[in-house]
Scaffold this active site. Structure first.
Site, mmCIF file in Angstrom:
data_model
loop_
_atom_site.group_PDB
_atom_site.id
_atom_site.type_symbol
_atom_site.label_atom_id
_atom_site.label_comp_id
_atom_site.label_asym_id
_atom_site.label_seq_id
_atom_site.Cartn_x
_atom_site.Cartn_y
_atom_site.Cartn_z
ATOM 1 N N GLU A 55 0.948 -1.191 0.103
ATOM 2 C CA GLU A 55 0.100 -0.010 -0.102
ATOM 3 C C GLU A 55 0.926 1.289 0.126
ATOM 4 O O GLU A 55 0.648 2.177 -0.732
ATOM 5 C CB GLU A 55 -0.988 0.094 1.165
ATOM 6 C CG GLU A 55 -0.263 -0.011 2.547
ATOM 7 C CD GLU A 55 -1.314 0.006 3.665
ATOM 8 O OE1 GLU A 55 -2.455 -0.852 3.515
ATOM 9 O OE2 GLU A 55 -1.069 0.698 4.536
ATOM 10 N N ASN A 107 -1.030 3.814 16.434
ATOM 11 C CA ASN A 107 -1.413 4.400 15.181
ATOM 12 C C ASN A 107 -2.798 3.816 14.775
ATOM 13 O O ASN A 107 -3.945 4.511 14.323
ATOM 14 C CB ASN A 107 -0.478 4.137 14.319
ATOM 15 C CG ASN A 107 0.924 4.654 14.241
ATOM 16 O OD1 ASN A 107 0.971 5.795 14.873
ATOM 17 N ND2 ASN A 107 1.890 4.143 13.998
ATOM 18 N N GLY A 109 -3.167 -1.315 7.138
ATOM 19 C CA GLY A 109 -3.484 -2.300 6.041
ATOM 20 C C GLY A 109 -2.827 -3.651 6.333
ATOM 21 O O GLY A 109 -2.892 -4.347 5.892
HETATM 22 O O1 0RQ Z 1 8.734 4.691 20.157
HETATM 23 O O2 0RQ Z 1 9.755 6.410 18.819
HETATM 24 O O3 0RQ Z 1 8.864 6.699 21.244
HETATM 25 O O4 0RQ Z 1 10.936 5.373 21.040
HETATM 26 O O5 0RQ Z 1 6.903 2.460 19.665
HETATM 27 O O6 0RQ Z 1 8.531 1.696 17.244
HETATM 28 O O7 0RQ Z 1 10.567 0.423 16.668
HETATM 29 O O8 0RQ Z 1 10.501 2.912 15.801
HETATM 30 O O9 0RQ Z 1 9.084 0.669 14.913
HETATM 31 O O10 0RQ Z 1 8.264 2.977 13.384
HETATM 32 O O11 0RQ Z 1 8.379 0.318 12.666
HETATM 33 O O12 0RQ Z 1 6.432 1.286 14.271
HETATM 34 C C1 0RQ Z 1 3.933 -1.082 15.171
HETATM 35 C C2 0RQ Z 1 4.018 1.408 15.613
HETATM 36 C C3 0RQ Z 1 5.909 0.103 14.773
HETATM 37 C C4 0RQ Z 1 3.763 0.493 13.369
HETATM 38 C C5 0RQ Z 1 4.647 0.187 14.847
HETATM 39 C C6 0RQ Z 1 7.565 2.046 20.607
HETATM 40 C C7 0RQ Z 1 9.171 2.340 20.455
HETATM 41 C C8 0RQ Z 1 8.800 3.528 19.538
HETATM 42 C C9 0RQ Z 1 7.828 2.841 17.182
HETATM 43 P P1 0RQ Z 1 9.895 5.766 20.486
HETATM 44 P P2 0RQ Z 1 9.731 1.605 16.130
HETATM 45 P P3 0RQ Z 1 8.125 1.433 13.875
HETATM 46 C C10 0RQ Z 1 0.432 -0.862 6.595
HETATM 47 C C11 0RQ Z 1 0.968 -1.438 7.659
HETATM 48 C C12 0RQ Z 1 0.357 -0.752 12.381
HETATM 49 C C13 0RQ Z 1 -0.095 -0.419 11.264
HETATM 50 C C14 0RQ Z 1 0.669 -1.393 10.019
HETATM 51 C C15 0RQ Z 1 2.569 0.459 12.960
HETATM 52 C C16 0RQ Z 1 7.531 3.348 18.781
HETATM 53 O O13 0RQ Z 1 4.435 -0.414 12.387
HETATM 54 O O14 0RQ Z 1 1.644 1.394 13.125
HETATM 55 O O15 0RQ Z 1 1.359 -2.125 10.289
HETATM 56 N N1 0RQ Z 1 2.033 -0.682 12.716
HETATM 57 N N2 0RQ Z 1 0.312 -0.966 8.859
HETATM 58 O O16 0RQ Z 1 9.764 2.510 21.406
HETATM 59 C C17 0RQ Z 1 5.140 0.242 23.999
HETATM 60 C C18 0RQ Z 1 5.778 -1.724 23.208
HETATM 61 C C19 0RQ Z 1 6.507 -1.049 22.070
HETATM 62 C C20 0RQ Z 1 6.423 0.314 22.135
HETATM 63 C C21 0RQ Z 1 8.094 -0.472 20.433
HETATM 64 N N3 0RQ Z 1 5.831 -3.180 23.204
HETATM 65 N N4 0RQ Z 1 5.200 -1.277 24.022
HETATM 66 N N5 0RQ Z 1 6.026 0.869 23.114
HETATM 67 N N6 0RQ Z 1 7.230 0.496 21.236
HETATM 68 N N7 0RQ Z 1 7.421 -1.769 21.191
HETATM 69 C C22 0RQ Z 1 0.560 0.398 6.124
HETATM 70 C C23 0RQ Z 1 -0.389 1.574 6.602
HETATM 71 O O17 0RQ Z 1 -1.529 1.013 7.052
HETATM 72 C C24 0RQ Z 1 -0.428 2.944 6.156
#
Ligand code: 0RQ
Length: 498
Positions: free
Chosen positions: A287, A377, A381
């Protein structure tokens, strides 16, 4: 702007953003273009913000996915947003959602168009769409994202068009617009390869519905990625080793199958890592097209990328605009109900790669809710692809927040993707390939290969005690202890045992 409105009959509808925003009523439902901070309208939402500041009322905002601050931040800061779906990433909006100020519906992105057509959310009063041009016939040429624009243009009672002069005219021809009918009239969607074109390069609009055409030159506010760190490089390396083994055993073809990769730093880093891999003639059916995909195109490794949005970093956007002539033939932008369509994803055998916030020892995934309660977030998708992909992979770091959080827990505090949806888990520690394994077998592979060594003994101890307590039932748990990791985090700001 006059050059970009090639249908001269429509010139009489040109007006300012303030004049257009003045037509919107309190409690109206507004569907906008945009998917990630790309291709969303900017001037009219900002003018609406100014009006709401004076008159104090609220509207419902329907989008493709996240959109830029001119909509998702401005309309929250003036306290003008009542309801919002289906995905967001703005920190101001996130705070308002988690403070109970905005009703947020977190939806699978492929579901939105069908449910809007079916009337699940009531009537759509307005569509505000960003375009780069209007053709001689009066058709709309979208910009850097398609998202839900076609369905919003079709279903809305009135349409406001923002003609954005910062968006290059070379975007014309990159889109493929196809709107399936809702059941019971739906036909098979005839996409058999990532680059197949099945529709038109423009969106048709009923001219009697056009309420305003607004000039705009505000640019997309795309976001920078974090520098690619060692852990992301390790995850990427683990993925490539895994894929190479699949090719070696004949389970994947030499050029793999179409790739999907989710949003965020991890996903972008993983895709960038493929640049140094041995693969050629890769295709992408995803996407969001991020910087890593431009790296692959530049390296001559990617022949075709299908998506619904271009979501590069600010530097990546400049690079795209500069090289647009070269990228044009290799990118197709589709409505999100097609880019994320389960029928097509299943047909193509997409390799789905998404990121978790946390996962549990049995392989359930939480991608959305921090400690089970606070929205991050949204599911976006990821569910469309994870459940329907031919091979479904999830990435996670083994730990977060300097080790105070274990991303592998006994029981996920919220579940977006179930153990039934995922085949392979990858962290910087290794790969857990759980295909063909039962839950108790999987748990051991996940703890040993994905969890951080600091948390492995406690997770293994929980598993073994749960097995005994449940008489080795299918999926053993000690319900009283299942959320101990999260409780410790709430009490002590760390999941570590004191
Ligand atoms: O926080 O930036 O404050 O340190 O979460 O984590 O490791 O930078 O990972 O940017 O790849 O995001 C799941 C949010 C991961 C994203 C998610 C904290 C961590 C950090 C971000 P800081 P990273 P990413 C289709 C696909 C759902 C939608 C999706 C997402 C921040 O991939 O939104 O997949 N996915 N769409 O420190 C608390 C935990 C944590 C945590 C990490 N267990 N508890 N905080 N963090 N693990 C595309 C579309 O739909 C558009």
């Amino acid at each position: 702007i006059r050059d970009r409105i090639r249908c001269k009959d429509l010139l009489g509808k040109v007006m300012t953003a303030e004049e257009a925003a003045a037509m919107i009523h309190p409690n109206d439902h507004i569907g906008i273009s945009g998917f990630t901070p790309s291709g969303y309208p900017k001037a009219v939402p900002l003018a609406l913000e100014e009006r709401i500041k004076k008159e104090q009322f609220k509207i419902d905002l329907w989008t493709g996915a996240s959109v830029g601050p001119e909509a998702d931040q401005a309309l929250v800061e003036c306290d003008g947003m009542n309801r919002r779906f289906p995905y967001q990433t703005n920190s101001v909006l996130r705070k308002a959602i988690n403070a109970g100020k905005v009703h947020y519906i977190d939806m699978h992105l492929s579901h939105v168009a069908q449910q809007v057509r079916a009337g699940f959310f009531g009537e759509l009063d307005w569509c505000i769409i960003e375009v780069c041009a209007i053709t001689e016939e009066g058709h709309l040429i979208p910009t850097t994202a398609l998202g839900n624009s076609p369905v919003y243009v079709t279903e809305a009672k009135k349409v406001i068009i923002e003609v954005n002069t910062s968006q290059p005219l070379e975007l014309e021809g990159m889109h493929d617009i196809y709107q399936p009918a809702n059941p019971p009239h739906r036909k098979p969607i005839p996409i058999e390869a990532a680059g197949d074109r099945i529709g038109t390069p423009y969106i048709e609009v009923d001219h009697s519905k056009i309420a305003a055409i607004v000039p705009c030159d505000i640019t997309d506010k795309t976001r920078a990625f974090a520098p690619i760190g060692d852990d992301a490089k390790k995850m990427s390396g683990n993925l490539i080793d895994f894929l190479q083994n699949e090719v070696k055993h004949g389970r994947l073809p030499e050029n793999l199958l179409p790739l999907q990769s989710g949003v965020g730093n991890v996903a972008n880093a993983v895709i960038s890592g493929l640049v140094d891999s041995p693969y050629e003639n890769l295709t992408v059916y995803t996407e969001v097209i991020q910087d890593g995909m431009f790296d692959l195109i530049d390296a001559g490794k990617l022949t075709m990328a299908s998506g619904t949005s271009l979501s590069p970093s600010p530097d990546g956007l400049k690079r795209f605009y500069k090289g647009i002539k070269g990228y044009r033939d290799k990118i197709v932008l589709r409505p999100q109900e097609i880019s994320n369509n389960p029928e097509v994803i299943r047909r193509l055998g997409v390799i789905a790669m998404n990121t978790a916030l946390e996962m549990d020892i049995y392989g359930n995934i939480n991608s959305t809710h921090v400690s089970g309660t606070k929205m991050m977030n949204g599911i976006g998708g990821s569910g469309d692809f994870a459940r329907n992909g031919g091979l479904s992979i999830f990435f996670t770091n083994s730990i977060a927040k300097n080790g105070d959080i274990s991303c592998v827990v006994p029981f996920c505090s919220h579940i977006d993707h179930t153990e039934h949806d995922v085949h392979v888990y990858i962290s910087e520690m290794g790969v857990a390939d759980v295909r063909g394994l039962s839950p108790k077998e999987r748990a051991r592979v996940i703890i040993e290969n994905i969890a951080h060594p600091d948390y492995r003994p406690e997770l293994m101890d929980y598993l073994e005690r749960a097995e005994k307590a449940c008489g080795y039932s299918q999926t053993p748990h000690i319900l009283k202890e299942a959320f101990d990791f999260h409780q410790r985090l709430a009490d002590n700001k760390s999941m570590k045992k004191q």
